[in-house]
Design an enzyme around this catalytic site. Structure first.
Site, PDB file in Angstrom:
ATOM      1  CE1 TYR A  96      -0.510 -13.095  10.888  1.00  0.00           C
ATOM      2  CE2 TYR A  96      -0.497 -14.939  12.408  1.00  0.00           C
ATOM      3  CZ  TYR A  96       0.053 -14.274  11.335  1.00  0.00           C
ATOM      4  OH  TYR A  96       1.159 -14.793  10.702  1.00  0.00           O
ATOM      5  CE  LYS A 116      -1.121 -14.872   7.791  1.00  0.00           C
ATOM      6  NZ  LYS A 116      -0.468 -14.773   6.481  1.00  0.00           N
ATOM      7  NE  ARG A 152      -2.366  -1.685   3.358  1.00  0.00           N
ATOM      8  CZ  ARG A 152      -3.037  -2.178   4.368  1.00  0.00           C
ATOM      9  NH1 ARG A 152      -4.323  -1.940   4.477  1.00  0.00           N
ATOM     10  NH2 ARG A 152      -2.441  -2.903   5.278  1.00  0.00           N
ATOM     11  CG  ASP A 190      -6.146  -1.517   0.149  1.00  0.00           C
ATOM     12  OD1 ASP A 190      -6.080  -2.718   0.485  1.00  0.00           O
ATOM     13  OD2 ASP A 190      -6.776  -0.664   0.803  1.00  0.00           O
ATOM     14  CB  VAL A 191      -4.052  -6.936  -1.888  1.00  0.00           C
ATOM     15  CG1 VAL A 191      -2.787  -6.751  -2.702  1.00  0.00           C
ATOM     16  CG2 VAL A 191      -3.758  -7.073  -0.407  1.00  0.00           C
TER      17      VAL A 191
END
Length: 177
Positions: free
Chosen positions: A167, A171, A50, A75-76
């Site tokens: 997180y 994941k 970003r 920005d993915v």
């Protein structure tokens, strides 16, 4: 027995020389370390993150080490930007051979201090962004007849770690993908 057999299997070494590697989260940390290693192997590296300034610094460093690299701010988590990212990388390098989904974010706090938005942000960045970019990149790989995808997960995708719940959730989802 299986591990002994697996130890005897020799796999041909895949040359990365000249391959174009697109790395999300490539301006620092593991993404940057991967960019360095791919560069040492002779790959051409497209870095995505970003922060355009951080990307430029990373690319300058890589180039000073003899790595062919270019920066692609993106920005993915924004789907429309993924189409632009791929188009720009393909225009610049002529294609993509390897996609590395590495962009990530860790927020450390006990669950009582986390909000729904923390989980949403983690899922958008570390699950949905890799899924969306992978699906878009697969179209390119199918048209050229080859390609490889690397999704960076972590031990947090196998074991819930205290104070890293958003997180770990993201994941865990990525490991499932």
């Amino acid at each position: 027995a299986a591990s002994k057999l697996a130890g005897r299997i020799t796999r041909p070494r895949i040359s990365l020389a000249g391959k174009v590697v697109l790395i999300t989260g490539g301006s620092r940390g593991l993404g940057f370390a991967l960019a360095e290693e791919f560069g040492r192997q002779g790959s051409r590296v497209a870095l995505c993150a970003r922060d355009a300034e951080e990307l430029d610094t990373a690319v300058t460093t890589l180039r000073s080490r003899g790595v062919e690299a270019a920066s692609f701010p993106c920005d993915v988590t924004v789907d429309a930007e993924l189409d632009q990212l791929l188009a720009k990388v393909i225009t610049h390098f002529g294609g993509v051979d390897v996609l590395v989904n590495d962009a990530g974010l860790i927020k450390i706090a006990p669950i009582e201090d986390m909000q729904h938005s923390d989980f949403d942000e983690a899922m958008k960045l570390m699950f949905w962004a890799p899924v969306n970019l992978t699906l878009k990149t697969l179209e390119h790989f199918r048209s050229k007849g080859s390609g490889a995808i690397v999704n960076i997960a972590s031990v947090g995708g196998r074991v819930a770690i205290p104070h890293l719940l958003p997180y770990c959730c993201a994941k865990f989802a990525l490991v499932g993908f």
